[in-house]
Design an enzyme around this catalytic site. Sequence first.
Site, PDB file in Angstrom:
ATOM      1  N   ARG A   1       0.813  -1.229   0.000  1.00  0.00           N
ATOM      2  CA  ARG A   1       0.000   0.000   0.000  1.00  0.00           C
ATOM      3  C   ARG A   1       0.841   1.273   0.000  1.00  0.00           C
ATOM      4  NH1 ARG A   1      -1.704   2.505   4.138  1.00  0.00           N
ATOM      5  NH2 ARG A   1      -1.617   0.707   5.521  1.00  0.00           N
TER       6      ARG A   1
ATOM      7  N   TYR B   1     -15.681  10.632 -19.004  1.00  0.00           N
ATOM      8  CA  TYR B   1     -15.921   9.218 -18.737  1.00  0.00           C
ATOM      9  C   TYR B   1     -16.950   9.091 -17.604  1.00  0.00           C
ATOM     10  CZ  TYR B   1     -15.225   4.506 -17.098  1.00  0.00           C
ATOM     11  OH  TYR B   1     -15.448   3.222 -16.698  1.00  0.00           O
TER      12      TYR B   1
ATOM     13  N   ASP C   1      -6.923  12.664 -18.730  1.00  0.00           N
ATOM     14  CA  ASP C   1      -7.188  11.234 -18.823  1.00  0.00           C
ATOM     15  C   ASP C   1      -6.733  10.816 -20.224  1.00  0.00           C
ATOM     16  OD1 ASP C   1      -8.287   8.719 -19.260  1.00  0.00           O
ATOM     17  OD2 ASP C   1     -10.056   9.122 -18.011  1.00  0.00           O
TER      18      ASP C   1
ATOM     19  N   LYS D   1      -7.447  -0.574 -20.081  1.00  0.00           N
ATOM     20  CA  LYS D   1      -7.683  -0.439 -21.517  1.00  0.00           C
ATOM     21  C   LYS D   1      -6.405  -0.744 -22.305  1.00  0.00           C
ATOM     22  CE  LYS D   1     -11.539   0.719 -19.683  1.00  0.00           C
ATOM     23  NZ  LYS D   1     -11.972   2.068 -19.408  1.00  0.00           N
TER      24      LYS D   1
HETATM   25  C1  LIG Z   1     -12.360   2.803 -18.274  1.00  0.00           C
HETATM   26  C2  LIG Z   1     -12.022   4.240 -18.164  1.00  0.00           C
HETATM   27  C3  LIG Z   1     -11.777   4.835 -16.918  1.00  0.00           C
HETATM   28  C4  LIG Z   1     -11.944   4.092 -15.605  1.00  0.00           C
HETATM   29  O1  LIG Z   1     -11.065   3.044 -15.496  1.00  0.00           O
HETATM   30  P1  LIG Z   1     -11.340   1.734 -14.586  1.00  0.00           P
HETATM   31  O2  LIG Z   1     -10.092   0.959 -14.793  1.00  0.00           O
HETATM   32  O3  LIG Z   1     -12.564   1.094 -15.122  1.00  0.00           O
HETATM   33  O4  LIG Z   1     -11.529   2.204 -13.198  1.00  0.00           O
HETATM   34  C5  LIG Z   1     -11.428   6.172 -16.889  1.00  0.00           C
HETATM   35  N1  LIG Z   1     -11.316   6.895 -18.017  1.00  0.00           N
HETATM   36  C6  LIG Z   1     -11.554   6.359 -19.232  1.00  0.00           C
HETATM   37  C7  LIG Z   1     -11.444   7.216 -20.437  1.00  0.00           C
HETATM   38  C8  LIG Z   1     -11.919   5.015 -19.346  1.00  0.00           C
HETATM   39  O5  LIG Z   1     -12.165   4.498 -20.556  1.00  0.00           O
END
Ligand SMILES: *Cc1c(COP(=O)(O)O)cnc(C)c1O
Length: 392
Positions: free
Chosen positions: A48, A102, A174, A199
Amino acid sequence: MKRKNLGVNTICTHVGEVKDEQFKGAISPLYMSSSYAYEDVAVKRYPRYFNTPNQEALCKKIAMLEHTENALIFGSGMAAVSTAMLAFLHKGDHVVLPQTLYGGTYNFVVEEFGKFGIEYDFAEGFTEADFTSKIKENTKVIYVETPSNPLMLLTDLQMIANIAKPRGIITMIDNTFASPINQIPAQFGIDVILHSATKYMGGHSDICAGAVAASEEHIQTIWNIAKNLGGSLSDYTVWLLERSMKTMKLRVKAQNRNAKRMAKWLEAHSLVQQVYYPGLKSHPDHALAKRQMMGYTGMLSFELVPSIDTKKFMDALNLIKPSMSLAGVESTILSPAKTSHSLLSAEERGKQGISDGLLRFSVGIEEKKDLIADFERAFAAVTSEKLQTEQA
Ligand SMILES: *Cc1c(COP(=O)(O)O)cnc(C)c1O
């Protein structure tokens, strides 16, 4: 290792690997230990605390790919997003966010910020005036997400940095949809880079993880709260993510190429009304995409002509699977109106440009001819059925 000496595929394959001194194995050994001997240092090793051998190793790879000094890995993309926002936003502070966000991030902002006394405003579009008009005395962060989901609209990163820097505002992006293979926000002066590693970094639809890349100073600020919030990732998944990232450039390049070919094919189809892909000349942000991206991603969306029933169309697909997530090596498709944006009213969806006929397509690494054959089968199925009902 210095970045300037290494190519991206080499960084993906080698940077940060844990040396196997004992057996001289070719890959990083996995250290699952949650307990380490204490040394006479300020910070002890503990999962952690984000400092196990596998975590530290993978952070080096991510930081080098994002051209930043350091990085942290989290248990999900949302753990990365929420921890980074709470690190810089305190009671009474204000953040400017983009119009399209998102879903999880949007929920985090509207459901949680009130409890922390954090103020927020959404920009009404993607222009400089859309952002500057929302800036207040107490604005501490500008947060962007580019390309946006699902219409793949872009925000000019240089413009955002130029607005923020003289005002002492922290910028966050992001970068999930682009991945560091297609977009390096730090090159434009963006401070904090966030990823859902679920992703493109993971890329095989079998990992849930997140990452933050930033300067040493900003990573320290984020770490100070991260260790209290506790959103670290299991070392087993860290190790799997390291393995996935070795092929990230190969995968993403193949997905970019496939997506561009499929975007062109769909754009020429008589039953497709519109294709949204930054790599197409018809996309409103094509010039900006050329300026700030190295590739146009494997994500696109397209609108079927209104006479087609999108559910029947999706049901007729064989290879391309209806699926919620994105960026895996397998192609997937979803209807934003029925999934990610289903809670919005039809009117609100219309305002955001999300019609019932819109489909988001996450392009995988399959052969183009097989993807086309799959779409052709689905188009044939919906049109023949339509003919039958017209004849009946
Ligand atoms: C999937 C996604 C997230 C969140 O990610 P998790 O791994 O599901 O918590 C944030 N931003 C974008 C653009 C995403 O596609």
